[in-house]
Scaffold this active site. Structure first.
Site, PDB file in Angstrom:
ATOM      1  N   SER A 173       0.849  -1.055   0.118  1.00 51.24           N
ATOM      2  CA  SER A 173       0.144   0.003   0.251  1.00 51.24           C
ATOM      3  C   SER A 173       0.841   1.404  -0.079  1.00 51.24           C
ATOM      4  CB  SER A 173      -1.114  -0.233   1.232  1.00 51.24           C
ATOM      5  OG  SER A 173      -2.105   0.670   1.016  1.00 51.24           O
ATOM      6  N   ASP A 300      -9.538  -6.190  -4.642  1.00 51.67           N
ATOM      7  CA  ASP A 300      -9.123  -5.228  -3.688  1.00 51.67           C
ATOM      8  C   ASP A 300     -10.360  -3.988  -3.833  1.00 51.67           C
ATOM      9  OD1 ASP A 300      -7.685  -3.161  -2.413  1.00 51.67           O
ATOM     10  OD2 ASP A 300      -5.942  -3.938  -3.294  1.00 51.67           O
ATOM     11  N   HIS A 328      -6.995  -6.254  -0.256  1.00 50.82           N
ATOM     12  CA  HIS A 328      -5.877  -5.304  -0.197  1.00 50.82           C
ATOM     13  C   HIS A 328      -4.694  -5.751   0.710  1.00 50.82           C
ATOM     14  CE1 HIS A 328      -3.974  -1.533  -0.905  1.00 50.82           C
ATOM     15  NE2 HIS A 328      -3.961  -1.120   0.356  1.00 50.82           N
TER      16      HIS A 328
END
Length: 349
Positions: A173, A300, A328
């Site tokens: 991320s 995601d 995610h």
């Protein structure tokens, strides 16, 4: 240097949360949790999750039956993981056995516990760091004003690494911004960089530019979001961001086991906003000299597959891998698939 992933001894689990069930209702002041109690709670939850994960590993079938990943540049891997035997076979002829795991926004070293366990089983040396203000690092997120400050545990680690030693960086991320910053600063110490549904930004781009396409346009989001934190007062710019538990579950953990969602609910921390709003300076000579690989997560809700496709089109990596059915956080929802991908990348010459 930041805190490195550490497994709490089992004996510390005595007197856990369940021991409070016979007490009467508590007042609001009594319900306040100190920093040390929060850390103990986090370590208890993490230790229980690790124990369950290790137990489940004993009874699972062969790795080949459980992998659900595909790659745009597939290579046939020899059966180096179990080879049908009880004990794992250690990988050989690797450029480096050190894999540095860098968490994303709000997470900490704790989130990689399955990946750490799996990598150690095959003779790889994983290091999971808490960035500043994350995990059990109790730096006030409102006081973290630069990406360099936020990423200092990572750059300190690389700075102390011997000149002739290299590592593989894995960023999740917004951890993609931290590993990009490290690639620019220490390119000769980094063998490869893996972006796991991560902000693989261009020169002059902000990490928040990637997320804002999902959340809303940046200016609207910053004005209207109820999740922003104003550590310096409402009349000053926002200093942090924190989603509520339901929002986090929908964005990050839509395919995760319940026990991991429970672990995250007591472990996630406010996100320092300033590092996400900082433009990165990335050069072809430094950042561009490190081979990059991108892992796409196809279910995601935080960084949609369309946005991930745009990232790899705008900034093409050396290889692209895809994990079907992953939210995610593939290190929680699809740990075996992510593990196989990391081993494949580690073995590339």
């Amino acid at each position: 240097m930041g805190n490195v992933f550490d497994c709490m001894p089992k004996k510390e689990l005595r007197g856990g949360i369940g021991s409070r069930s016979k007490r009467g209702p508590k007042s609001k002041s009594q319900r306040k949790v100190t920093a040390s109690e929060e850390e103990l709670l986090h370590r208890q939850a993490l230790a229980m999750a690790i124990q369950q994960h290790q137990l489940s590993q004993r009874f699972e079938g062969s790795l080949s039956r459980r992998i659900g990943s595909t790659s745009s540049r597939r290579r046939d891997l020899p059966d180096l993981i179990t080879n049908g035997k009880q004990n794992p076979i250690f990988l050989e002829n690797l450029e480096t056995r050190k894999i540095i795991l860098v968490h994303g926004e709000g997470f900490g070293a704790w989130c990689w516990y399955k990946t750490v366990s799996l990598l150690e089983e095959v003779g790889v040396f994983p290091v999971s760091l808490d960035l500043r203000g994350s995990g059990i690092d109790y730096t006030d997120p409102n006081n973290i004003t630069t990406l360099a400050d936020y990423s200092k545990p990572l750059t300190d680690y690389l700075d102390n690494l011997p000149e002739d030693e290299k590592v593989i960086l894995v960023g999740h991320s917004c951890g993609g911004a931290s590993i990009s910053y490290a690639m620019e600063s220490y390119p000769k110490k980094i063998s490869k960089a893996v972006f796991v549904s991560a902000t693989m930004v261009l020169d002059g781009q902000k990490p928040f530019d990637v997320l804002s396409e999902e959340l809303a346009y940046a200016d609207v989001f910053l004005k209207e979001s109820q999740f922003l934190i104003y550590g310096n007062g409402k009349d000053k710019p926002a200093t942090g961001l924190m989603f509520d538990k339901q929002q986090m579950k929908g964005l990050y953990f839509n395919q995760c086991p319940h026990k991991d969602i429970a672990l995250a609910s007591v472990s996630m921390k406010p996100i320092p906003l300033a590092p996400m709003m900082e433009k990165l300076s990335l050069t072809p000579e430094n950042y561009g000299s490190v081979r990059r690989f991108f892992v796409q997560t196809l279910d995601d809700h935080m960084l949609s597959p369309d946005i991930q496709e745009k990232l790899v089109r705008d900034n093409p990596p050396h290889g692209i891998y895809k994990i079907k059915g992953s939210d995610h956080c593939p290190f929680l929802s699809k740990p075996q698939s992510l593990h196989k991908i990391l081993l494949e990348i580690a073995q590339l010459p």
